[in-house]
Structures are given as structure tokens and as C-alpha cells.
Design a protein around this motif. Structure first.
Motif: not given
Length: 367
Positions: A39-54, A57-59, A64-69
Motif C-alpha cells: 500500500a505504501v508503494m501504491a501511495f508513492i507510485a500514484t502520487s508521482y503519477a498524479l503529480y505529472t497530471v496536476f 504536491y497537495v493534490t 495518492g493517500l486515497v489510492w494507497g488506502l
């Protein structure tokens, strides 16, 4: 405290584990740790992916936290629903949908991390693609303006050619009247006679027309060159306006496509790594023999199953007894004279009431 947290992550019953052997406790702590760190790796991966979109950092961190959970809850559900059985094939059949889901989760987690790991290579591919897009964009814009610019340039050449043609014509007339004056052509009489005068007048008229033509065509050429300059500036402005769109061509989809341009083998091994991490709790439960925890869970489930079966049997017996009693009671009541006379009286009253109502309805109808 940490061990109990990992027990919770594994989806196991912590009360049972507290009274189990150290080996069982360690096994489920390892399973829970795998679920947590996935779940931690999922949080990191999704946060990076969404940062490239939006580009925020906050978004990126929030989503990413929602996806990790979400991944944590799915993994915990997958692991907790796999139960040891006496038949290995049943266990494999039971785990197959969960393995498929784990493969999908591994793909989703690994792809953004692959983009981060190969970020420099992806940027190089994107740079090449941006350069190609820039050239293609300039060519497309040039194709939009080229017909008009070419038409104006053709008209300018035609106007210049008119001047050249008129100059040649005027020069020819000049040579004619000079030859007439020298006696080398025409009448071949030396001197400026009537023929010379006529040819000189033609030359002078042509020369005046040439001067006027030069003046008129110069204005026309100047106008058309101004129009060409305006179109050229408009073309450059359109190139400058559209360039930021090309410069921003580094979103999530562009990076995924760029990643696919790289050799597939390194990405495949990273995917296999995450697939192994994601499916390791499932396979560990499939491979491991029944342990103390599994027997205790089975005992609890069997106890509940027995209790439910007893309750169902008791309800069935109560129902059957009630049916027998009701049947006997109604049979006895059917033989009582008092109940018969009472029901007969009520039936007579109902028939009388129906007859009176029918009579009143017919009377109203006849009028």
C-alpha cells in the motif's frame, strides 16, 4: 505494538493470534507487513503519477493517500478471504479471482514507478517527440499560409515581368529610331526626317508608358510585399502561440507512451517484482500447511455452523409440532354444534345483506 498492527494488516483475528504460537504470530505479521508496504508503494507510485497530471504536491498526495488506502483495503480483503481447506485444488480455485485482481493491482502500481525509475530515458524520448511535433507543427502552419504567399509572389513576378517586357519594347523602339537617324536601317537615309520623327514619337510614348508602368507596378508590388510580410508575421505568431502546447506534451499518457518506446525487458522485470510482492501473501497462504490459527478458525466456524444447524432443526420441529396441534384443534372444533350454529347464523346474515343490497341497486336502476 508493531506486530499487532501487522496482524491487523493481514486481516487475521488478533484475539486468536494472541493465544497462538510464536510461529503463527510471525507468519501473519509477515503477511501483514507485505500488505502494508504494498500500500505504501501504491501511495508513492500514484502520487508521482498524479503529480505529472496536476503539477500540485497537495493534490497528488491527497489522491495518492486515497489510492494507497484503497489498495491496502483490497489486499487485506484478498488475504483475509483465503482460507485453508483440505483440498488444495479448492484452495487454488478459491484464490484464482484474487490472483487476477492482484495482477491488475501490480500493473497499476508498477507503471508509475517505472516512469520514475526511467525518468531520464523517458524525458529523452519526449524531447525527440517534441522536436518532431515542432517541425510537423511548423510545416502544417506553413501549409496554411503558403498558397496565399505563393500567389502574391507569383503576382509580384508577373508585375516585374511586365516592366521588363515594356523595357525591352522601349529599348527596341530606341534602337529603331537611332538606326533611322544613322541611316543603317529603315529608309537608310542619313538624318532626322519624317520617318525618324514618327519613330521617335513612338519611342517617347513607349518610354512614358514605361515610366507610368514602373510607378503603378511599384505600388502594386509594395502592397503585395506588405501582404506577404503580414502573412509571414501571422505565421510566426501562430507558431509561437502553439509552441507552449507542444512544450507541455509531457503528461501521464505521453509518458506512458514514451515508456513503451523503451526496451521492454527492464520494465517487465520491475512488473514481475511488484507482481511477486503483490501475490506473495496469497501464495504464502496457499503453500503453507494448516497451522494453529487455521484450526482455531475452523473450530469457531464449525461451532457456529453447528449452532445454526441446531437452531434451524429446532425451528423446524416447532413448526411441525404447531402444524399437528392446529390440525387436531380445528378437527375438534369442526365437531362442535355450538360453533356450527353460530357460523350458520352469520352466514345467513351475510346472504340477507347481499339480497337487500341487490334489491336496492335494481330498484335505483329501474327508476
Amino acid at each position: 505494538m508493531l506486530k499487532q498492527f501487522f496482524w491487523m494488516c493481514s486481516g487475521a483475528d488478533t484475539d486468536i493470534l494472541k493465544n497462538s504460537s510464536k510461529a503463527e504470530q510471525t507468519k501473519f505479521a509477515g503477511i501483514g507487513g507485505t500488505v502494508f508496504f504494498t500500500a505504501v508503494m501504491a501511495f508513492i507510485a500514484t502520487s508521482y503519477a498524479l503529480y505529472t497530471v496536476f503539477d500540485s504536491y497537495v493534490t497528488a498526495i491527497i489522491f495518492g493517500l486515497v489510492w494507497g488506502l484503497l489498495i491496502f483495503n483490497l489486499d487485506r480483503f484478498i488475504v483475509s478471504t483465503i482460507k485453508k481447506q483440505d483440498n488444495k485444488w479448492k484452495e487454488v480455485l478459491q484464490a484464482t479471482p484474487r490472483i487476477i485482481l492482484a495482477v491488475i493491482i501490480a500493473i497499476v502500481i508498477s507503471k508509475p514507478l517505472e516512469m520514475k525509475i526511467f525518468e531520464k530515458e523517458v524525458n529523452q524520448v519526449l524531447l525527440t517527440q517534441k522536436n518532431d511535433l515542432t517541425l510537423a507543427n511548423k510545416n502544417q502552419i506553413a501549409n496554411q499560409f503558403s498558397p496565399e504567399i505563393t500567389a502574391y509572389q507569383t503576382e509580384i513576378e508577373q508585375l516585374k515581368q511586365e516592366i521588363i517586357t515594356k523595357e525591352d519594347e522601349t529599348n527596341a523602339l530606341y534602337n529603331t529610331y537611332i538606326s533611322e537617324a544613322e541611316g543603317t536601317a529603315g529608309t537608310k537615309l542619313l538624318g532626322k526626317g519624317p520617318v525618324y520623327k514618327e519613330k521617335r514619337e513612338k519611342h517617347d510614348a513607349a518610354l512614358a508608358e514605361l515610366q507610368q508602368l514602373k510607378t503603378d507596378n511599384k505600388l502594386k508590388i509594395s502592397e503585395k510585399e506588405s501582404q506577404i510580410l503580414a502573412l509571414t508575421n501571422q505565421q510566426k505568431e501562430q507558431v509561437i502561440t502553439t509552441q507552449p502546447i507542444i512544450d507541455g506534451f509531457d503528461g501521464l499518457m505521453a509518458r506512458i507512451n514514451a515508456l513503451n518506446e523503451l526496451p521492454w525487458l527492464p520494465s517487465f522485470f520491475i512488473f514481475l517484482l511488484f507482481l511477486a510482492i503483490e501475490t506473495s501473501p496469497i501464495f504464502s497462504k496457499l503453500i503453507a500447511p494448516k497451522g494453529e490459527y487455521d484450526f482455531k478458525i475452523q473450530d469457531i466456524e464449525n461451532a457456529v455452523k453447528t449452532w445454526v444447524s441446531q437452531k434451524e432443526q429446532q425451528r423446524s420441529n416447532v413448526l411441525n409440532t404447531d402444524i399437528i396441534l392446529n390440525e387436531k384443534i380445528y378437527n375438534d372444533l369442526s365437531e362442535e354444534e355450538e360453533l356450527y350454529n353460530y357460523k350458520k347464523q352469520k352466514a345467513r346474515e351475510i346472504l340477507q345483506f347481499q339480497a337487500d343490497a341487490f334489491y336496492k341497486s335494481q330498484k335505483n336502476t329501474v327508476g
